[in-house]
Each structure stands twice: as structure tokens, then as C-alpha cells.
Write an enzyme that holds these catalytic residues in place. Structure first.
Site, mmCIF file in Angstrom:
data_model
loop_
_atom_site.group_PDB
_atom_site.id
_atom_site.type_symbol
_atom_site.label_atom_id
_atom_site.label_comp_id
_atom_site.label_asym_id
_atom_site.label_seq_id
_atom_site.Cartn_x
_atom_site.Cartn_y
_atom_site.Cartn_z
ATOM 1 N N PHE A 210 41.337 -70.645 47.827
ATOM 2 C CA PHE A 210 40.076 -69.977 48.160
ATOM 3 C C PHE A 210 39.139 -69.998 46.970
ATOM 4 C CE2 PHE A 210 43.342 -68.093 50.878
ATOM 5 C CZ PHE A 210 42.845 -68.522 52.088
ATOM 6 N N CYS A 211 39.698 -70.034 45.773
ATOM 7 C CA CYS A 211 38.899 -70.095 44.568
ATOM 8 C C CYS A 211 39.729 -70.875 43.551
ATOM 9 C CB CYS A 211 38.596 -68.700 44.054
ATOM 10 S SG CYS A 211 37.622 -68.698 42.570
ATOM 11 N N PRO A 212 39.381 -72.039 43.099
ATOM 12 C CA PRO A 212 38.069 -72.665 43.236
ATOM 13 C C PRO A 212 37.766 -73.260 44.609
ATOM 14 C CG PRO A 212 39.546 -74.104 42.013
ATOM 15 C CD PRO A 212 40.284 -72.827 42.261
#
Ligand SMILES: Cc1cc2nc3c(=O)[nH]c(=O)nc-3n(C[C@H](O)[C@H](O)[C@H](O)COP(=O)(O)OP(=O)(O)OC[C@H]3O[C@@H](n4cnc5c(N)ncnc54)[C@H](O)[C@@H]3O)c2cc1C
Lengths: 371, 80
Positions: free
Chosen positions: B17-19
Site C-alpha cells: 500500500f505504501c510505496p
């Protein structure tokens, strides 16, 4: 962190623990951004590693120059050969601003010296266009560029010249904030603070004479002061092995954190190729998996520890407000409220980091799993 | 190209989800050679929309977005 956690649990007769570190210093990197805005002093964010380590840990202050995982040996620059039964690689990320042509005209806040330079440049800046761009992916702390734009807004407000400064963020993605569910919230904040943005702008080069920054996608933006998140790579000693991908990131199992097919080699933190934020928080959660796995192996009590991709981050939005995000491989982050509480938690953490984290004193519930 | 054809690079960005998958793809494009094919596995719905958009804008070739049981396999060729 790993050395201390192992030393805390294992008896002397169970294991000998050695930490090899290039300079024997531990740097609290979230402090860089605060140095740039004049809220932190460089000497406050660095401590001697020896003072943070438990007595049981041997510290070798030397550079590792060769890692031989087949022969289970690490060689240092002083030709010390360290043999191991378990190896944990936590070599972090190197920054390479020089990989962007024209980078000499850009500032950044990814090491102490550059953060001090940026602080001086900001203090002398009395109006014009400040542009924040991203010179390469991945980079440490993905929210940092948006956070720095918000803190910039706060900084110039405090100086009473916010109306003379244009702040623009060049985002590599089709949105401002890397985490999609949070983007509408951050976009709203940008609008409220009058921070401009361009999307799909992956910085390729800078033309200092024309004060222009160019993107991989073929677009350009002009600036008076440019801040460029520098390209990152895995550590040199890792790049010299077969353990990494082309960026020098260690090929790590996303759950066991073991490296390639080696049962006795683990990687944690920024050094891995895992699809999670390069953050101290990820390193912290990974630490309990790696130490649990090694201790279980030594004692024959292995529970098959697995990393669930958890990351927790606190973002400072300026004006003493912030947000806290918590997510893992299975649970996307949910938009949190903008609160003073999240800001104060971040400030609390900045202050008490040294006492809590490197010494592995975080209470159990903070390391639990998301439901 | 059928959806299971081998590519030069495979990125498993499921659960990222992140990055996020697009960032992982941009990284692979930057590090890769011209002509290389990259497959990215993603279970993030936004990426199904964002990746083709970025690939078009950056001048690379989208070979396909293939629906798998619990994820998508997006295949891209680096053109420049
Ligand atoms: C501006 C900024 C803001 C940030 N904000 C946050 C935040 O709010 N929250 C968060 O969780 N994270 C944040 N981070 C990220 C966080 O600081 C890093 O993710 C974290 O430090 C990673 O830890 P690490 O141990 O993997 O790497 P590092 O802390 O970089 O440590 C790597 C160590 O390896 C040593 N080393 C490397 N090569 C060798 C060698 N050959 N021989 C011997 N030693 C070697 C280095 O000397 C270094 O001590 C931020 C980072 C930056 C730059």
C-alpha cells in the site's frame, strides 16, 4: 535493535552477538527534516552506538567489505574475518544525489550536512517558487516530501512571508500522497494551505542555468529553490554480492525475512527489496520476526515467525497537527482524523526514541498485529 | 501475449500500500533495460487504473492487465 533484542533474550552461553558498524554512530534520521526548519540541532540526533548497546553485544567499528554467505564469513576493511552461524543484514540505503544530472543546484534533507545547508537556504529565502521533487524510487519515508511541503507552509507562515512563497510538490504518482486511501485527506490539506502540486512527475534531470527541473515523463517545472529527494541504492557491500536486485536491495522473503534460499541469513530495514515503506517502523516490526526466528532456531522452539508487512507512521502537517497511519499486507490504511494527538505522539517519539527503541523497551502491545 | 508468458522481471507487489505497486513499477523501469518486459502482481484496485495511465504518459507499452483469482498481473514493456 536486533543485536540488543537478541542480547536481551539469549544467555551468554547460548550465543555470542557481534554488531559491525561503519562509524559506530546511530543517527535518528526523522530528525533531519526538523534540522532543515531550525527546530532540531544536529548533535541531538546522533549517539554513540556503544552507549545504546547492551554489554553482551560486541561492537566492531569497521566497514564490512565482503559478505560470503556460502563460507559464512564477513570481511571488514581492516581484514578482520568474522565467522557466523546467523547473519542479519541491516545495511540501510545509500543516497546518490549525483545520479541526477544538475543535482548541484538542489537541496535535500536526507543527511545531516545537507539538512544544515537547506536550513541556511530556507533562512535566506525571502520569496519565490520552492519546488519539491523526487529523484528516484524507492526512497526513505514515502510521506516525507508531502510532510516537508506542509512544514514549509508552517515555516513561512511563522516568518510572516507565506504570501510571497509558492510551494509546489512534484509527485511521481497520479496523486499527491503515496497511500491512496489517505490521498483525499492530504489533497484537502494541500488546498487549504495553498500548496500546489503536479502529478506523474518523476525527476530525471535539472538544468541549473535555466532553473528548470525535467521529468521522466517529458515535462518541466521552474524553480527558485529546488529540493530533490535523492536517488537511493542498497549499500555498496551488498551490491557486490549476488544477494540483491539491480537497485542493490536484498532479495528478502516477505514473511520469513530470510535472504534468497539461505536459512541462516536475514535482512531487515531499508536494505530489503520488500514492497513496504523504507521506515524505521517497518524495521522495528521486522526485528521481532528475525530475533524470534533466530532464538527459536537456537532453542528448538521455532514458531515459524512471519512478518505481516506492518508499518506505522506519524506525519507532521504543521501547525501542531498530524496524522497517524497503521497498515500491513492485509489491512490498507484507513483515513485518520487530523489531530493534535498524532502530532504530540510524533513529538513524544522524537524525544523518547533513544530511550525506547534502540534499547528494545517498547511495551508488547505496541508490537502486536493489526486486526 | 497470453497472460502467463514469462517476463524479464517479476515484481510481487501484493499487499503493497505504501510505496505501492506503481512506485515499484517505476523503480523497475528506471533500473531496467530498454526492451525488457516487466510483470507486476497487485491486489490494489487503484493500481489497475493508475499503472496503465502512467505507462501511457511515460511512453512505455502496456502489454496487458490480466485478472487472476485474487490479484492482477500487469505486464509492461520498457520502450525508452
Ligand atoms: C528525512 C527522513 C525522515 C524519516 N522519517 C521517518 C519516520 O517518521 N518514521 C519512520 O519510521 N522512519 C522514518 N525515516 C526512515 C528511517 O530513518 C529509516 O527507515 C531507518 O533508519 C532504517 O533503519 P536501517 O537500520 O535499515 O538503516 P540505517 O538506519 O540507515 O542503518 C544502516 C547502518 O548500516 C551501516 N552500514 C552500511 N553499510 C555498511 C558496511 N559496509 N559496513 C558496516 N556498516 C555499514 C551504516 O553505517 C548504518 O549505521 C525517515 C528517514 C528520513 C531520511
Amino acid at each position: 535493535m536486533v543485536a540488543n533484542s537478541l542480547a536481551k533474550s539469549l544467555k551468554k552461553e547460548e550465543a555470542e552477538i557481534t554488531l559491525v558498524d561503519e562509524d559506530g554512530k546511530h543517527v535518528y534520521q526523522p530528525g533531519f527534516i526538523y534540522i532543515s526548519f531550525g527546530n532540531e540541532k544536529p548533535h541531538k540526533i546522533v549517539k554513540d552506538e556503544r552507549k545504546l548497546l547492551r554489554r553482551k553485544v560486541n561492537l566492531v567499528v569497521d566497514k564490512a567489505v565482503k559478505i560470503d554467505v556460502d563460507d559464512r564469513k564477513v570481511t571488514t576493511s581492516k581484514d578482520k574475518k568474522l565467522e557466523y552461524d546467523y547473519l542479519v543484514l541491516a545495511t540501510g540505503a545509500e543516497i546518490h544525489p549525483e545520479d541526477i544530472p544538475g543535482c548541484e543546484d538542489a537541496y535535500h534533507f536526507y543527511d545531516t550536512e545537507s539538512s544544515v545547508k537547506l536550513r541556511k537556504a530556507l533562512a535566506e529565502f525571502n520569496g519565490g517558487r520552492i519546488v519539491i521533487g523526487i529523484g528516484g524510487i524507492p526512497y526513505k519515508c514515502p510521506p516525507a516530501p508531502a510532510e516537508s511541503a506542509c512544514l514549509m507552509d508552517y515555516y513561512f507562515h511563522r516568518r510572516g512571508i507565506r504570501d510571497k512563497v509558492t510551494i509546489e510538490l512534484l509527485s511521481p504518482l497520479p496523486r499527491i500522497f503515496p497511500i491512496e486511501p489517505i490521498d483525499p485527506l492530504v489533497s484537502e490539506v494541500f488546498e487549504m494551505k495553498n500548496i500546489k502540486s503536479q502529478t506523474f512527475f518523476n525527476v530525471e534531470s535539472v538544468e541549473p542555468e535555466k532553473k528548470l527541473v525535467h521529468s521522466l515523463e517529458g515535462e518541466s517545472a521552474d524553480y527558485d529553490l529546488l529540493i530533490l529527494i535523492p536517488p537511493h541504492k542498497g549499500a555498496k557491500v551488498i551490491r557486490a554480492t549476488q544477494l540483491c536486485d539491480r537497485g542493490g536491495w536484498i532479495i528478502t522473503d516477505r514473511e520469513t525475512l530470510k535472504v534468497l534460499d539461505y536459512d541462516d541469513v536475514y535482512a531487515i530495514g531499508d536494505a530489503t527489496n520488500l514492497p513496504v515503506s523504507k521506515s524505521g517502523a517497518a524495521a522495528h516490526y521486522e526485528n521481532s520476526v528475525v530475533t524470534g526466528s533466530i532464538i527459536g532456531d537456537i532453542r528448538g522452539t521455532s514458531k515459524g515467525e512471519k512478518y505481516d508487512g506492518r508499518v506505522t507512521c506519524f506525519c507532521d502537517a504543521g501547525f501542531r497537527r498530524g496524522i497517524m497511519l497503521d497498515f500491513d499486507y492485509e489491512h490498507p490504511p484507513v483515513p485518520p482524523p487530523f489531530s493534535r494527538m498524532a502530532y504530540f505522539k510524533k513529538m513524544f517519539f522524537n524525544k523518547f526514541y533513544w530511550w525506547i527503541l534502540p534499547k528494545d523497551r517498547l511495551p508488547g502491545f505496541v508490537t502486536g498485529k493489526l486486526e | 501475449m497470453s497472460d502467463d508468458v514469462e517476463t524479464d522481471v517479476l515484481i510481487d507487489a501484493r499487499g503493497s500500500f505504501c510505496p505501492g505497486p506503481l512506485m515499484e513499477l517505476i523503480r523497475a523501469i528506471r533500473e531496467g533495460e530498454v526492451g525488457e518486459t516487466i510483470a507486476i502482481l497487485s491486489n490494489d484496485n487503484g493500481s489497475k487504473r493508475d499503472i496503465p495511465l502512467w505507462v501511457g504518459k511515460a511512453g512505455h507499452e502496456l502489454i496487458g492487465v490480466f485478472d487472476k483469482e485474487d490479484h492482477d498481473r500487469i505486464v509492461v514493456k520498457k520502450l525508452k
